[in-house]
Enzyme design. Structure first.
Site, PDB file in Angstrom:
ATOM      1  N   HIS A   4       1.178  -1.078   0.257  1.00  0.00           N
ATOM      2  CA  HIS A   4      -0.074   0.044   0.298  1.00  0.00           C
ATOM      3  C   HIS A   4       1.072   1.222  -0.262  1.00  0.00           C
ATOM      4  O   HIS A   4       0.655   2.553   0.429  1.00  0.00           O
ATOM      5  CB  HIS A   4      -1.386  -0.610   0.769  1.00  0.00           C
ATOM      6  CG  HIS A   4      -1.772  -0.562   0.448  1.00  0.00           C
ATOM      7  ND1 HIS A   4      -3.621  -0.513   0.084  1.00  0.00           N
ATOM      8  CD2 HIS A   4      -2.668  -2.492   1.826  1.00  0.00           C
ATOM      9  CE1 HIS A   4      -4.209  -1.310   0.224  1.00  0.00           C
ATOM     10  NE2 HIS A   4      -3.758  -2.560   1.038  1.00  0.00           N
ATOM     11  N   THR A   5       2.184   1.027  -0.727  1.00  0.00           N
ATOM     12  CA  THR A   5       2.602   2.463  -0.976  1.00  0.00           C
ATOM     13  C   THR A   5       2.674   2.892  -2.230  1.00  0.00           C
ATOM     14  O   THR A   5       3.604   3.375  -2.372  1.00  0.00           O
ATOM     15  CB  THR A   5       4.265   2.247   0.032  1.00  0.00           C
ATOM     16  OG1 THR A   5       4.596   0.561  -1.316  1.00  0.00           O
ATOM     17  CG2 THR A   5       4.352   1.947   0.693  1.00  0.00           C
ATOM     18  N   ASP A   6       2.198   1.720  -3.144  1.00  0.00           N
ATOM     19  CA  ASP A   6       2.435   2.573  -4.170  1.00  0.00           C
ATOM     20  C   ASP A   6       1.334   3.675  -4.936  1.00  0.00           C
ATOM     21  O   ASP A   6       2.382   4.595  -5.383  1.00  0.00           O
ATOM     22  CB  ASP A   6       2.416   1.233  -5.773  1.00  0.00           C
ATOM     23  CG  ASP A   6       1.058   0.562  -5.808  1.00  0.00           C
ATOM     24  OD1 ASP A   6       0.321   1.297  -4.807  1.00  0.00           O
ATOM     25  OD2 ASP A   6       0.639   0.045  -6.716  1.00  0.00           O
ATOM     26  N   SER A  44      -2.517 -10.640  -9.095  1.00  0.00           N
ATOM     27  CA  SER A  44      -1.943 -10.103  -9.840  1.00  0.00           C
ATOM     28  C   SER A  44      -2.449 -11.304 -11.269  1.00  0.00           C
ATOM     29  O   SER A  44      -1.151 -10.947 -11.953  1.00  0.00           O
ATOM     30  CB  SER A  44      -0.975  -9.371 -10.246  1.00  0.00           C
ATOM     31  OG  SER A  44      -0.484  -8.175  -8.983  1.00  0.00           O
ATOM     32  N   SER A  58      -4.593 -10.145 -13.443  1.00  0.00           N
ATOM     33  CA  SER A  58      -5.135  -9.176 -14.184  1.00  0.00           C
ATOM     34  C   SER A  58      -3.988  -8.106 -14.778  1.00  0.00           C
ATOM     35  O   SER A  58      -4.074  -8.044 -16.303  1.00  0.00           O
ATOM     36  CB  SER A  58      -6.314  -8.857 -13.607  1.00  0.00           C
ATOM     37  OG  SER A  58      -5.297  -7.678 -12.043  1.00  0.00           O
ATOM     38  N   ASP A  71       1.758  -3.656  -9.958  1.00  0.00           N
ATOM     39  CA  ASP A  71       1.432  -5.267  -9.947  1.00  0.00           C
ATOM     40  C   ASP A  71       2.056  -5.391 -12.113  1.00  0.00           C
ATOM     41  O   ASP A  71       2.193  -5.802 -12.274  1.00  0.00           O
ATOM     42  CB  ASP A  71       0.371  -6.015 -10.323  1.00  0.00           C
ATOM     43  CG  ASP A  71      -0.731  -5.676  -8.493  1.00  0.00           C
ATOM     44  OD1 ASP A  71       0.269  -5.192  -7.898  1.00  0.00           O
ATOM     45  OD2 ASP A  71      -1.702  -5.628  -8.548  1.00  0.00           O
TER      46      ASP A  71
HETATM   47  C1  GLA Z   1      -2.861  -4.251  -4.829  1.00  0.00           C
HETATM   48  C2  GLA Z   1      -2.697  -3.205  -5.714  1.00  0.00           C
HETATM   49  C3  GLA Z   1      -1.840  -2.906  -6.343  1.00  0.00           C
HETATM   50  C4  GLA Z   1      -1.314  -2.381  -5.151  1.00  0.00           C
HETATM   51  C5  GLA Z   1      -1.303  -3.073  -3.918  1.00  0.00           C
HETATM   52  C6  GLA Z   1      -1.112  -2.766  -1.922  1.00  0.00           C
HETATM   53  O1  GLA Z   1      -2.620  -5.199  -5.125  1.00  0.00           O
HETATM   54  O2  GLA Z   1      -3.480  -3.521  -7.476  1.00  0.00           O
HETATM   55  O3  GLA Z   1      -1.285  -1.065  -6.629  1.00  0.00           O
HETATM   56  O4  GLA Z   1      -2.071  -1.034  -4.289  1.00  0.00           O
HETATM   57  O5  GLA Z   1      -2.576  -3.810  -4.335  1.00  0.00           O
HETATM   58  O6  GLA Z   1      -0.016  -2.776  -1.538  1.00  0.00           O
END
Ligand code: GLA
Length: 381
Positions: free
Chosen positions: A35-37, A126, A128, A172
């Protein structure tokens, strides 16, 4: 049969000819930096050895015909007449990528293809992004534009944000585009600069799938994003990336308590991601494991995106002698945790964590050891 052989075989059955290209793009697991991106911060994922594959051949017209053996479906669309979906289906990921690339000025050609993947859907690995990047790679091969990993990741993120309406960050798509074999990738989500680091010697990465999925992830995710933005706004910075830990600790009391907790996670997680780089470069598995454990506690208590199932599997893992550290990975609320374990003790680790989690929750986990794979690529010819 490998997935690459499968898509090639299905292609030959469907089209009566060999595919011209086979492309693949991987899923990912994030080691640290959660949750840093979307706060312009740092993430440290690796591309995993599960991926989406497309066997394809170019078409002379501007149409795409895609067959999905996984979905038992075949769909086609025209590149000059893209339709917004009412409800997202698998084909909309392909349409969305086509839309985003054309928006950015890429001149696309059509193709016939067979799409198949083994990234489990909805488990937080991920799938997707893998589908999006494989699609971008397919368009690259038939259309002949230059491949730039960061540009492709941004286009695929735009497809997800603007075409499919999912407000994800860049992690991702970026790791699926730019993954490096046997390496984790530190990504600066502001500049999109990357640096690679090897896992500490004698360690392996284990994916601990709780086999739970929770709805409402999207609304909770968007709420967290808004809370982070509110904190950044309060401090007068562009994003929480710009708050250093010292200044934050001096001023955190100015924030409302919930916002303070959210920001505290992000600011501390950025420093942990950077420390993780040092730990990896120095081969310090103990330190890396400690950082992962601290990350989980922060996600659980301050960011509040864990779940009882995730906490259970993380506790089971951390109780094992072969474990350096475990944490939830991805958006949270269900899905997967990730552990750094001793390679020579990993079989016992997998068996014991499985038993412990079953005992604690009555649920059967899916536990896999994963290597770090390359990002989106053409594997044939
Ligand atoms: C999901 C989102 C990413 C990222 C993570 C948490 O995977 O697609 O962009 O924010 O949550 O780190």
């Amino acid at each position: 049969m490998s997935l690459s052989d499968t898509v090639s075989q299905v292609f030959q059955n469907e089209f009566g000819a060999e595919p011209t290209f086979i492309v693949r793009a991987p899923g990912r697991v994030n080691l640290i930096g959660e949750h840093t991106d979307y706060n312009d911060g740092f993430v440290f994922p690796m591309a995993i050895d599960r991926a989406t594959f497309i066997a394809l051949r170019p078409r002379a017209d501007k149409r795409v015909l895609a067959i999905s053996p996984d979905m038992d479906d075949r769909r086609d669309f025209a590149l000059d007449d893209l339709r917004t979906p009412a409800e997202t289906e698998w084909i909309d990921y392909l349409v969305g990528v086509a839309w985003a690339l054309q928006e950015r000025g890429y001149d696309l050609c059509g193709w016939d293809g067979v799409v198949s993947g083994d990234v489990p859907i909805g488990s937080g690995l991920s799938s997707s992004a893998a589908l999006e990047l494989a699609t971008a790679r397919a368009f690259y091969e038939v259309s002949g534009f230059a491949w730039d990993a960061a540009a492709m990741a941004l286009a695929c993120q735009a497809a997800e944000n603007e075409w499919l309406g999912v407000k994800c960050g860049i992690m991702d798509q970026m790791i699926s585009a730019a993954g490096v074999e046997d390496r984790a990738l530190l990504i600066d989500c502001r500049s999109l600069e990357t640096a690679t680091a090897p896992l500490p010697p004698g360690t392996v990465v284990v994916i601990l799938d709780t086999n739970t999925r929770r709805g409402l992830v999207d609304s909770a995710y968007n709420e967290r994003r808004a809370q982070c933005e509110a904190a950044a706004q309060h401090f007068g910075v562009k994003a929480l990336r710009d708050m250093d830990l010292g200044t934050f600790l001096e001023r955190e009391q100015e924030l409302d308590n919930v916002i303070r907790k959210r920001a505290s996670h992000v600011v501390s997680e950025n420093t942990r991601a950077l420390s993780a780089r040092k730990a990896m470069e120095e081969g310090d598995a103990d330190l890396l494991g400690q950082l992962m454990i601290a990350s989980h506690i922060s996600l659980r208590d301050d960011f509040e995106v864990s779940s009882p199932a995730l906490d259970a599997i993380v506790d089971c893992a951390n109780a094992e002698a072969a474990c350096y550290g475990a944490r939830m990975t991805g958006a949270g609320f269900g899905g997967c945790a990730v552990a750094l374990a001793r390679a020579d003790g990993v079989e016992t680790f997998v068996a014991r964590v499985g038993a412990c989690y079953r005992e604690a929750t009555g649920n059967q986990p899916i536990i896999t050891v994963t290597g770090a794979s390359r990002g989106a690529e053409t594997i044939y010819p």
